[in-house]
Design an enzyme around this catalytic site. Sequence first.
Site, short mmCIF file in Angstrom:
data_model
loop_
_atom_site.label_atom_id
_atom_site.label_comp_id
_atom_site.label_asym_id
_atom_site.label_seq_id
_atom_site.Cartn_x
_atom_site.Cartn_y
_atom_site.Cartn_z
N THR A 361 -90.89 34.58 -61.01
CA THR A 361 -89.66 34.71 -60.24
C THR A 361 -89.92 35.42 -58.92
OG1 THR A 361 -88.98 36.92 -60.98
CG2 THR A 361 -88.42 35.07 -62.43
N ASP A 362 -89.01 35.25 -57.99
CA ASP A 362 -89.00 36.11 -56.82
C ASP A 362 -88.61 37.51 -57.28
OD1 ASP A 362 -89.09 36.96 -54.17
OD2 ASP A 362 -88.14 35.15 -53.42
N TRP A 363 -88.72 38.48 -56.39
CA TRP A 363 -88.63 39.88 -56.79
C TRP A 363 -87.17 40.33 -56.99
CZ3 TRP A 363 -93.03 38.27 -57.22
CH2 TRP A 363 -94.20 39.02 -57.28
N LEU A 365 -84.73 39.96 -59.77
CA LEU A 365 -83.68 39.09 -60.26
C LEU A 365 -82.81 39.71 -61.36
CD1 LEU A 365 -85.23 36.79 -58.73
CD2 LEU A 365 -84.52 35.29 -60.60
#
Length: 656
Positions: A361-363, A365
């Site tokens: 994931t992006d940072w 979430l």
Amino acid sequence: MRINKPISYAAGAGALLAVLAFAKGRVENKLSPEVIAESSLVRTDGNITYRDLDKNGKLDVYEDARQPIEDRVQDLLKKMTLEEKAGMMFYSPVRVNADGTIEDKPATGLLASLSPVGVNEIDKRHITHFNLFVVPAPDTLAMWYNKIQKYEEKTRLGIPLTIASDPRNQNSAGIFAMSAKTFSMWPDPLGLAAIGDEKETEHFADISRQEYLATGIRQGLHPQIDLSTEPRWPRIAGTFGEDAALSSRMTAAYIKGYQGEKLGANSVAMMTKHFPGGGPQKNGLDPHFDFQKGEVYPGNNFNYHLIPFEAAFKAGTAAIMPYYGVPMGQKDVPEVGFSYNKAIITELLRKKYHYDGVVCTDWGLVTDSKLGTINFPARAWGVENLNTEERVQKIIDAGVDQLGGENLPDVIIKLVKDGKVSEKRIDESIVRLLRLKFELGLFDNPFVDEKKAAAIVGSPEFMKAGEDAQRRSLTLLKNDGHVLPLAPNKLKIYIKNINPKIAAEYGTVVSDPKQADIAIIRLQTPNYPIPEAKGNFIAQMFHWGDLDFKGQALQDILDLEKTVPTVVDIYLDRPAVIPEISKNAKALFANFGSNDRAFLDVVFGKYKPGGHLPIEMPSSMEAVRNQKEDMPYDSKDPLYKFGYGLSYKITDTNQL
């Protein structure tokens, strides 16, 4: 007298094969000088030297460099506890002390204060992946890296750390590009796209790879291959532009330069982002923030944004990062963030594209962050009603392997023990994560040569290559009356936003434009505060809003252009709307992260401009507002079209 006794062919061949086999075994198990110097776990078993990572006094399959990677993965997987597996599923920020030590010390600066201490995360949470923000000088960073890898050796299984970073080589140091400092300085990715040469992009990536390796960075949180089809989006500078074919060519070369033809001990693994494309943001509002409006596709052009990712898959990207965005109005696709979205991760990425690499994931979430007095909410768009445990479960169920910027292994442990997520499902992700560590050779040599780091990172050779690329990326848009190139040391020049000491090497700098033969000014695409960002200092760091100069700022530029022939250079982190400035300029450049010397070298004919616009430059804000967020180069009557760029002969200098 020496007597040569005859031997049979079979016996001789057998002896030779035995010698070759012995030599082959010795070569495969030869430890690097760095391991010999740094590791406390070096052991010898017969003719084999290895690191006894689990301290059991024998050579295990996962410790044996001769064994196939899949066998090593499965051997280690069987030894891991649930707690160790859970820790591996998080990519944590990490603090790097300025003196290269790894102990818990008071933090200096905002980013450091927000980053946990690595040894604490290793001890408490079994974290084996860290990403860097602020770092010290290269030799100090290398020292820190070796120290923390040695600390990791003390853990039960000695699983080596993977250290990652956002881009560190951009001269502009824009949003989410770490300051280049001692790393070689290159134009933005948008500038590499302006050059349009795959060999140059691969050359950049190869040099950056060497700098990363020298300091222990083994994974890049890039390239960012979103298509910048919405001109107001603040993250355009980090992309390769809005054309899918150009972006695909740049993507393949970029990944090859960092990873090589195949992942190995000299590779830096790429985490390509942001699947399935983060460019078509409604009104250009970025989904880092809760005022985002979703990703929209008024041109029904969702599939266009997948094309660069297809190139990344073909190039073998080691990992994929989905974006925070919410896909709006797509059939059979829930309107929830991409990492929460099973239709995107499992059905599209895993099944349609058969992608079996790591998905992270992006940072941020899952949990909110507190930044001073500002509450920075989790980017849990579409699932805000879910609690922490439910969010983590939904991300895992979607098909994601790893969570960026979070430290929640206890949540995964509880999910498994409560029967909500099977350990078999966790194992699927751990296999991918372990495989990548083995492919990078981290189990066999996680250390670097501290003495070489300073000589490699930002070496004169690498800095020259970066500055040459800065020159090549400069894009000439107008050259009225062939005013360029100017004759060096012949003219009186008025400058703005240029270092006077550097400018003085090219002409006589004057303070009054009326006394000048030529004015040379450097600008940047405008940005304006938006009400949505009020009170949020992180949001205020982004460049939002209209793209045109207004009021006195515009008038001052036009007055100068009418007073003296003016060369205008504008940094495009977004496509500026400058019809009046362009009309009145004697010459006009677009730049994508070029320093003053690189720029003036081109203006004064030491080098010729070679760039072509990787983005369209609209003619008005009305055209910007009327274009469709998901469509490339679709604004009405653009001022300069995608692909436009002029040049000149460097021998034809002008003394005016």
